[in-house]
Design a protein around this motif. Structure first.
Motif, PDB file in Angstrom:
ATOM      1  N   ALA A 107       0.812  -1.217   0.000  1.00 23.38           N
ATOM      2  CA  ALA A 107       0.000   0.000   0.000  1.00 23.38           C
ATOM      3  C   ALA A 107       0.846   1.269   0.000  1.00 23.38           C
ATOM      4  CB  ALA A 107      -0.950  -0.013   1.195  1.00 23.38           C
ATOM      5  N   GLU A 108       1.924   1.277   0.776  1.00 29.03           N
ATOM      6  CA  GLU A 108       2.736   2.495   0.847  1.00 29.03           C
ATOM      7  C   GLU A 108       3.461   2.772  -0.468  1.00 29.03           C
ATOM      8  OE1 GLU A 108       5.275  -0.866   2.601  1.00 29.03           O
ATOM      9  OE2 GLU A 108       3.167  -0.208   2.638  1.00 29.03           O
ATOM     10  N   GLN A 131       2.243   1.808  -3.441  1.00 28.95           N
ATOM     11  CA  GLN A 131       1.196   2.270  -4.346  1.00 28.95           C
ATOM     12  C   GLN A 131       0.979   3.763  -4.175  1.00 28.95           C
ATOM     13  OE1 GLN A 131      -2.353  -0.044  -4.882  1.00 28.95           O
ATOM     14  NE2 GLN A 131      -1.448  -1.897  -4.022  1.00 28.95           N
ATOM     15  N   GLN A 132       0.910   4.206  -2.935  1.00 29.87           N
ATOM     16  CA  GLN A 132       0.701   5.629  -2.682  1.00 29.87           C
ATOM     17  C   GLN A 132       1.863   6.456  -3.209  1.00 29.87           C
ATOM     18  OE1 GLN A 132      -2.123   6.888  -1.547  1.00 29.87           O
ATOM     19  NE2 GLN A 132      -1.326   8.967  -1.815  1.00 29.87           N
ATOM     20  N   TRP A 133       3.084   5.945  -3.047  1.00 30.91           N
ATOM     21  CA  TRP A 133       4.279   6.657  -3.529  1.00 30.91           C
ATOM     22  C   TRP A 133       4.195   6.883  -5.038  1.00 30.91           C
ATOM     23  CZ3 TRP A 133       8.305   6.022  -6.947  1.00 30.91           C
ATOM     24  CH2 TRP A 133       9.453   6.805  -6.744  1.00 30.91           C
ATOM     25  N   LEU A 168       1.435   6.793  -6.982  1.00 26.91           N
ATOM     26  CA  LEU A 168       0.314   7.658  -7.353  1.00 26.91           C
ATOM     27  C   LEU A 168       0.656   9.125  -7.111  1.00 26.91           C
ATOM     28  CD1 LEU A 168      -2.729   5.560  -6.081  1.00 26.91           C
ATOM     29  CD2 LEU A 168      -1.762   5.672  -8.386  1.00 26.91           C
ATOM     30  N   GLU A 169       1.377   9.396  -6.042  1.00 30.71           N
ATOM     31  CA  GLU A 169       1.831  10.771  -5.808  1.00 30.71           C
ATOM     32  C   GLU A 169       2.811  11.211  -6.888  1.00 30.71           C
ATOM     33  OE1 GLU A 169       0.833  13.033  -3.746  1.00 30.71           O
ATOM     34  OE2 GLU A 169      -0.627  11.714  -2.771  1.00 30.71           O
ATOM     35  N   ARG A 206       0.862  12.252  -9.856  1.00 32.51           N
ATOM     36  CA  ARG A 206       0.280  13.584  -9.650  1.00 32.51           C
ATOM     37  C   ARG A 206       1.296  14.677  -9.981  1.00 32.51           C
ATOM     38  NH1 ARG A 206      -2.204  10.842  -5.155  1.00 32.51           N
ATOM     39  NH2 ARG A 206      -4.480  10.920  -5.335  1.00 32.51           N
TER      40      ARG A 206
END
Length: 324
Positions: free
Chosen positions: A307-308, A310-312, A314-315, A318
């Protein structure tokens, strides 16, 4: 050229995966990538983690082109492919190359940090002994100085080199090495093209005999085709340790080039212990048929990144999207 899709559309289509490697490559033991399910097909965003946002935004532009515009028309349906050999010991050469089907051309990594020229010579010699008729090319990733490159390539040339890829870091150094080795070893530019603010500078300087082009770092297939046309030099299409989806984009570039005199460096999925497509896009009998690649939902789920991570990613999308 396509317009950039809204950020929310990219994020909604994104699948972040973490793929184990069979053998460490460029220091990478686990390859992370984002697969995007676009209206024109699957696309990949996978700049290496150390790349800054400006450089990485070109990789996102390439993914947007592949997933939202699609690939240009092909002029060939079969692409010859080389095997890629990481900087392994000479004893490991048969096992690593055993993952490839139809070995006609091998690219060998040299000038690895912490290794010696003797290590390089042993590795190249092991390939030549194993494959006496194969074309051999070496890739230093800019790891030598000019004197080191000239000395090393003169030594390694006894094994018969098709060319040497990015032996030194700068364009001026490339020109010096090419002049010193003129008539004995051809010089190919990789980083001097894909990481340069002006990808045509190496051609204008007469610093290379051929170009190594990668679709993603150059901003997509169409931009890479423009660079090759403007440079007026022969081109080799290569990958950046992509999944089968990214390799499909590389195949599209190779398929669209007017001339393709060299085998392409698109066989790196064989270095991975996992992938996102069934069947994987790997060489058969020394080449690949050009085809669309569709990510497998079960593989996307199986190799989903934590999860961490994935967030990295996606950021990162952005930030890069804001630069398009």
């Amino acid at each position: 050229m396509q317009s950039t899709p809204p950020l929310e559309q990219l994020l909604a289509s994104a699948h972040v995966v973490s793929l184990p490697m069979r053998v460490k490559f460029r220091g990478v033991e686990v390859r992370e990538a984002v697969l995007l399910d676009g209206p024109a097909g699957w696309a990949e965003f996978s700049p290496f983690t150390e790349y800054d946002d400006e450089e990485s935004s070109r990789w996102l532009a390439s993914a947007v082109e592949a997933g939202w515009l699609g690939h240009p028309e092909a002029v060939r349906s079969w692409i010859p492919v080389n095997a890629t050999l990481p900087a392994v010991s000479a004893e490991q050469v048969p096992a690593v190359l055993g993952a490839y089907d139809g070995l006609h051309t091998v690219k060998i990594k040299v000038a690895e940090a912490g290794q010696t020229l003797a290590d390089d010579a042993a590795r190249v010699g092991a390939v030549r002994n194993l494959l006496p008729d194969a074309a051999i090319r070496v890739d230093a990733n800019g790891g030598w100085s000019v004197p080191q490159a000239v000395s090393a390539l003169r030594m390694l040339s006894v094994f018969g080199l098709e060319y040497a890829e990015q032996p030194v870091a700068t364009i001026a150094e490339m020109a010096a090495v090419r002049e010193a080795l003129r008539g004995s070893v051809l010089i190919a530019a990789d980083e001097s093209v894909r990481k340069a603010t002006d990808p045509l500078a190496v051609a204008r300087a007469g610093a290379a005999d051929l170009l190594v082009v990668k679709a993603a770092p150059l901003g997509g297939v169409r931009r890479a085709l423009e660079i090759v046309a403007e440079a007026g030099l022969p081109a080799v299409v290569s990958s950046a340790l992509d999944t089968s989806v990214g390799i499909g984009t590389g195949l599209a570039l190779a398929a669209a080039l007017p001339q393709l005199p060299y085998a392409c460096g698109l066989g790196t999925v064989s270095l991975m212990a996992g992938d996102v497509a069934t069947p994987s896009l790997v060489a058969v009998a020394g080449g690949m048929a050009v085809r669309d690649v569709v990510a497998d939902p079960e593989l996307l789920a199986h190799f989903a990144a934590p999860a961490e991570r994935q967030q990295w990613w996606l950021e990162r999308i952005r930030r890069c999207h804001a630069l398009l």
